[in-house]
Design a protein around this motif. Structure first.
Motif, PDB file in Angstrom:
ATOM      1  N   GLY A 227       0.813  -1.213   0.000  1.00 56.98           N
ATOM      2  CA  GLY A 227       0.000   0.000   0.000  1.00 56.98           C
ATOM      3  C   GLY A 227       0.846   1.262   0.000  1.00 56.98           C
ATOM      4  O   GLY A 227       2.002   1.243   0.407  1.00 56.98           O
ATOM      5  N   PHE A 228       0.281   2.344  -0.450  1.00 57.77           N
ATOM      6  CA  PHE A 228       0.958   3.648  -0.481  1.00 57.77           C
ATOM      7  C   PHE A 228       2.206   3.613  -1.367  1.00 57.77           C
ATOM      8  O   PHE A 228       3.282   4.058  -0.961  1.00 57.77           O
ATOM      9  CB  PHE A 228       1.272   4.137   0.943  1.00 57.77           C
ATOM     10  N   GLY A 229       2.023   3.054  -2.557  1.00 55.26           N
ATOM     11  CA  GLY A 229       2.992   3.302  -3.621  1.00 55.26           C
ATOM     12  C   GLY A 229       4.105   2.314  -3.865  1.00 55.26           C
ATOM     13  O   GLY A 229       4.782   2.423  -4.882  1.00 55.26           O
ATOM     14  N   ARG A 230       4.346   1.386  -2.965  1.00 51.89           N
ATOM     15  CA  ARG A 230       5.578   0.580  -3.090  1.00 51.89           C
ATOM     16  C   ARG A 230       5.713  -0.105  -4.452  1.00 51.89           C
ATOM     17  O   ARG A 230       6.811  -0.256  -4.973  1.00 51.89           O
ATOM     18  CB  ARG A 230       5.658  -0.428  -1.933  1.00 51.89           C
ATOM     19  N   THR A 231       4.581  -0.557  -5.032  1.00 48.83           N
ATOM     20  CA  THR A 231       4.666  -1.271  -6.322  1.00 48.83           C
ATOM     21  C   THR A 231       4.589  -0.320  -7.523  1.00 48.83           C
ATOM     22  O   THR A 231       4.564  -0.768  -8.666  1.00 48.83           O
ATOM     23  CB  THR A 231       3.518  -2.291  -6.482  1.00 48.83           C
ATOM     24  N   GLY A 232       4.485   0.983  -7.251  1.00 52.30           N
ATOM     25  CA  GLY A 232       4.311   1.940  -8.350  1.00 52.30           C
ATOM     26  C   GLY A 232       2.848   2.320  -8.533  1.00 52.30           C
ATOM     27  O   GLY A 232       2.524   3.253  -9.264  1.00 52.30           O
ATOM     28  N   ASN A 233       1.957   1.595  -7.859  1.00 51.42           N
ATOM     29  CA  ASN A 233       0.531   1.955  -7.816  1.00 51.42           C
ATOM     30  C   ASN A 233       0.254   2.500  -6.412  1.00 51.42           C
ATOM     31  O   ASN A 233       0.848   2.017  -5.448  1.00 51.42           O
ATOM     32  CB  ASN A 233      -0.342   0.716  -8.003  1.00 51.42           C
ATOM     33  N   ARG A 234      -0.662   3.456  -6.306  1.00 48.05           N
ATOM     34  CA  ARG A 234      -0.964   3.942  -4.957  1.00 48.05           C
ATOM     35  C   ARG A 234      -1.370   2.747  -4.093  1.00 48.05           C
ATOM     36  O   ARG A 234      -0.807   2.506  -3.036  1.00 48.05           O
ATOM     37  CB  ARG A 234      -2.081   4.985  -5.023  1.00 48.05           C
ATOM     38  N   PHE A 235      -2.346   1.979  -4.583  1.00 47.22           N
ATOM     39  CA  PHE A 235      -2.677   0.675  -4.024  1.00 47.22           C
ATOM     40  C   PHE A 235      -2.819  -0.269  -5.217  1.00 47.22           C
ATOM     41  O   PHE A 235      -3.264   0.163  -6.285  1.00 47.22           O
ATOM     42  CB  PHE A 235      -4.013   0.713  -3.273  1.00 47.22           C
ATOM     43  N   VAL A 236      -2.484  -1.533  -5.040  1.00 44.66           N
ATOM     44  CA  VAL A 236      -2.754  -2.488  -6.114  1.00 44.66           C
ATOM     45  C   VAL A 236      -4.270  -2.586  -6.303  1.00 44.66           C
ATOM     46  O   VAL A 236      -4.761  -2.861  -7.389  1.00 44.66           O
ATOM     47  CB  VAL A 236      -2.118  -3.864  -5.816  1.00 44.66           C
ATOM     48  N   ALA A 237      -4.999  -2.297  -5.235  1.00 40.49           N
ATOM     49  CA  ALA A 237      -6.466  -2.280  -5.305  1.00 40.49           C
ATOM     50  C   ALA A 237      -6.992  -1.292  -6.349  1.00 40.49           C
ATOM     51  O   ALA A 237      -8.142  -1.396  -6.769  1.00 40.49           O
ATOM     52  CB  ALA A 237      -7.053  -1.951  -3.930  1.00 40.49           C
ATOM     53  N   ASP A 238      -6.154  -0.347  -6.780  1.00 40.78           N
ATOM     54  CA  ASP A 238      -6.570   0.550  -7.863  1.00 40.78           C
ATOM     55  C   ASP A 238      -6.658  -0.199  -9.196  1.00 40.78           C
ATOM     56  O   ASP A 238      -7.321   0.263 -10.124  1.00 40.78           O
ATOM     57  CB  ASP A 238      -5.581   1.716  -8.010  1.00 40.78           C
ATOM     58  N   LEU A 239      -5.981  -1.341  -9.289  1.00 40.87           N
ATOM     59  CA  LEU A 239      -5.991  -2.125 -10.531  1.00 40.87           C
ATOM     60  C   LEU A 239      -7.071  -3.205 -10.502  1.00 40.87           C
ATOM     61  O   LEU A 239      -7.745  -3.454 -11.495  1.00 40.87           O
ATOM     62  CB  LEU A 239      -4.627  -2.794 -10.766  1.00 40.87           C
ATOM     63  N   VAL A 240      -7.178  -3.873  -9.357  1.00 37.66           N
ATOM     64  CA  VAL A 240      -8.174  -4.936  -9.180  1.00 37.66           C
ATOM     65  C   VAL A 240      -8.774  -4.713  -7.803  1.00 37.66           C
ATOM     66  O   VAL A 240      -8.038  -4.598  -6.821  1.00 37.66           O
ATOM     67  CB  VAL A 240      -7.496  -6.334  -9.222  1.00 37.66           C
ATOM     68  N   GLU A 241     -10.083  -4.635  -7.717  1.00 37.05           N
ATOM     69  CA  GLU A 241     -10.680  -4.256  -6.434  1.00 37.05           C
ATOM     70  C   GLU A 241     -11.016  -5.464  -5.560  1.00 37.05           C
ATOM     71  O   GLU A 241     -11.790  -6.320  -5.954  1.00 37.05           O
ATOM     72  CB  GLU A 241     -11.937  -3.433  -6.700  1.00 37.05           C
ATOM     73  N   PRO A 242     -10.414  -5.525  -4.377  1.00 34.46           N
ATOM     74  CA  PRO A 242     -10.738  -6.625  -3.454  1.00 34.46           C
ATOM     75  C   PRO A 242     -12.002  -6.301  -2.652  1.00 34.46           C
ATOM     76  O   PRO A 242     -12.532  -5.190  -2.738  1.00 34.46           O
ATOM     77  CB  PRO A 242      -9.513  -6.646  -2.537  1.00 34.46           C
ATOM     78  N   ASP A 243     -12.461  -7.263  -1.835  1.00 40.82           N
ATOM     79  CA  ASP A 243     -13.600  -7.018  -0.943  1.00 40.82           C
ATOM     80  C   ASP A 243     -13.138  -6.420   0.375  1.00 40.82           C
ATOM     81  O   ASP A 243     -13.888  -5.735   1.057  1.00 40.82           O
ATOM     82  CB  ASP A 243     -14.343  -8.329  -0.690  1.00 40.82           C
ATOM     83  N   ILE A 244     -11.890  -6.756   0.732  1.00 41.56           N
ATOM     84  CA  ILE A 244     -11.305  -6.238   1.972  1.00 41.56           C
ATOM     85  C   ILE A 244      -9.832  -5.928   1.701  1.00 41.56           C
ATOM     86  O   ILE A 244      -9.158  -6.701   1.018  1.00 41.56           O
ATOM     87  CB  ILE A 244     -11.392  -7.279   3.120  1.00 41.56           C
ATOM     88  N   ILE A 245      -9.361  -4.801   2.227  1.00 43.00           N
ATOM     89  CA  ILE A 245      -7.936  -4.466   2.067  1.00 43.00           C
ATOM     90  C   ILE A 245      -7.328  -4.202   3.454  1.00 43.00           C
ATOM     91  O   ILE A 245      -7.984  -3.612   4.319  1.00 43.00           O
ATOM     92  CB  ILE A 245      -7.753  -3.247   1.133  1.00 43.00           C
ATOM     93  N   CYS A 246      -6.088  -4.667   3.645  1.00 42.39           N
ATOM     94  CA  CYS A 246      -5.366  -4.420   4.893  1.00 42.39           C
ATOM     95  C   CYS A 246      -4.235  -3.441   4.617  1.00 42.39           C
ATOM     96  O   CYS A 246      -3.469  -3.630   3.664  1.00 42.39           O
ATOM     97  CB  CYS A 246      -4.738  -5.713   5.425  1.00 42.39           C
ATOM     98  N   LEU A 247      -4.141  -2.414   5.449  1.00 42.85           N
ATOM     99  CA  LEU A 247      -3.091  -1.407   5.306  1.00 42.85           C
ATOM    100  C   LEU A 247      -2.316  -1.293   6.613  1.00 42.85           C
ATOM    101  O   LEU A 247      -2.902  -1.433   7.695  1.00 42.85           O
ATOM    102  CB  LEU A 247      -3.711  -0.041   4.974  1.00 42.85           C
ATOM    103  N   GLY A 248      -1.020  -1.056   6.522  1.00 42.06           N
ATOM    104  CA  GLY A 248      -0.219  -0.897   7.746  1.00 42.06           C
ATOM    105  C   GLY A 248       1.059  -0.168   7.381  1.00 42.06           C
ATOM    106  O   GLY A 248       1.034   0.743   6.564  1.00 42.06           O
TER     107      GLY A 248
END
Ligand SMILES: *Cc1c(COP(=O)(O)O)cnc(C)c1O
Length: 397
Positions: A227-248
């Motif tokens: 989350g918050f950019g590490r893969t180059g996406n703000r969240f990977v969830a911006d590409l494929v939407e999950p039902d639940i996301i965990c952030l830390g």
């Protein structure tokens, strides 16, 4: 060694003396007599670097009001605002924010939500689909769904958990065989961190989303690390939407330990009812901690204002340029994704001593398994980044 600290992932009997940090600023850590670039962002969380004046000021300002109040029967502006902001940042229906104090707990909460979702609907589903080499935390349920013998070898029991590779054929087969017995599929999307900095393609996640829909399985993204950019996406969830996301990790810019589990409308609505029977019974003492909320809000503000995604793209570009055609007979593979650079060694023993070598050259590094890597703060300059990469290469020369 007469410290009373019990260190993590460490055989205390023969522990190497840790570096004692006396100050930190930007990408630099200071010991009494050395200055080093933190190439791992203090376990991947310190995205703005150290002593960011705005975040420090936001924490101080909140501390002058109150540092903490419980988040049950009480609420406060920082938590209200941060939850709103997260919900508006996250894609689609991910709108319901449950705060907790660490990434492991946020995953526990996600698994509990997914399990109870089906209990509340009167359906019986008892199994979890997960990935080989996955890491989801060190608490018991997260160890169970994880697949990391290197961390949790003392507790190898895996009840009701099936692990597959990030391979679409295997994915389709397992859904066909027992898709309806899974209450959730949990993944670290695109980048499996602690399991060895393994990177995989978004097409696997797209297919997983389709199959989860088809078989009514909840899809959980553990984005504690991504989350918050590490893969180059703000969240990977911006590409494929999950039902639940965990952030830390980077949720507070790394300034105070905190985490969040964010559920979609569909998941949330399954917990609404006339009594406690369908409610989510979980409540970390420090959830929504006021200092963490202040740090998190400021961190997001800076992330957007300073266009961190372009900084991360630039880190990726520099890393790819510096490592183009780079090969060494000791290395199995060199991988780059977003602001993550990983060298996979053929032999993990060959990494012994790299930390001291890096220290002598002004870089703090930490290898694990057979992986040598860099996950720098996003504010790292080109010159500093090239220094880190050159040092990783120099080790093999
Ligand atoms: C670090 C991590 C966790 C655990 O977070 P903690 O804050 O250390 O409990 C969970 N999942 C992933 C993917 C992580 O990288």
């Amino acid at each position: 060694m007469n410290s009373k600290i019990w260190y993590p992932y460490t055989q205390m009997k023969n522990m190497k003396e840790p570096y004692e940090i006396v100050d930190a600023k930007g990408v630099y850590l200071y010991t009494k007599d050395n200055k080093m670039i933190d190439s791992v962002s203090s376990w991947w969380c310190m995205i703005h670097g150290y002593k960011n004046p705005e975040i420090t000021e936001a924490i101080k300002k909140q501390a002058d009001k109150f540092s903490h109040v419980m988040l049950c029967n009480l609420s406060h502006a920082g938590a209200l605002e941060f939850a709103d902001k997260l919900a508006s940042y996250l894609p689609g229906n991910l709108n319901h924010v449950f705060f907790s104090d660490s990434g492991s707990v946020s995953v526990e909460v996600a698994l509990k939500m997914a399990m109870q979702y089906f209990v509340n609907k009167g359906q019986k589903r008892e199994e979890v689909l997960s990935l080989t080499h996955s890491y989801h935390g060190d608490t018991f349920k997260t160890m169970e769904v994880g697949d990391d013998e290197d961390y949790h070898f003392a507790f190898s029991k895996k009840e009701n958990v099936t692990h597959i590779d990030t391979n679409i054929e295997q994915l389709e087969e397992i859904f066909k065989a027992k898709g309806e017995s899974f209450y959730c599929m949990i993944v670290e999307p695109l980048l499996q961190g602690a399991g060895g900095m393994r990177m995989y393609d978004v097409s696997f996640l797209q297919r997983a989303r389709e199959l989860c829909n088809e078989y009514g399985v909840l899809l959980i993204f553990d984005e504690v690390a991504t989350g918050f950019g590490r893969t180059g996406n703000r969240f990977v969830a911006d590409l494929v939407e999950p039902d639940i996301i965990c952030l830390g990790k980077a949720l507070t810019g790394g300034y105070i330990g905190h985490a969040a589990t964010v559920a979609s409308d569909k998941v949330y609505e399954a917990f609404l009812g006339d009594n406690y029977e369908t409610a989510l019974m979980h409540g970390p003492t420090f959830m929504g901690n006021a200092l963490a909320m202040a740090a998190g809000l400021k961190s997001l503000e800076i992330f957007e204002r300073e266009n961190y995604l372009s900084k991360i793209k630039n880190i990726e570009k520099i890393a790819k340029r510096e490592l183009k055609d780079y090969k060494n007979p000791n290395l199995k593979e060199v991988r780059v994704l977003g602001a993550c650079i990983a060298f996979e060694a053929k032999n993990s023993q060959k990494l012994e001593g790299f930390q001291d070598f890096a220290y002598k050259h002004g870089v703090f590094a930490r290898t694990f398994l057979n992986i040598q890597y860099a996950m720098p703060p996003y504010i790292i300059t080109e010159e500093e980044l090239v220094k880190v990469i050159n040092l990783m290469k120099a080790w093999w020369e």
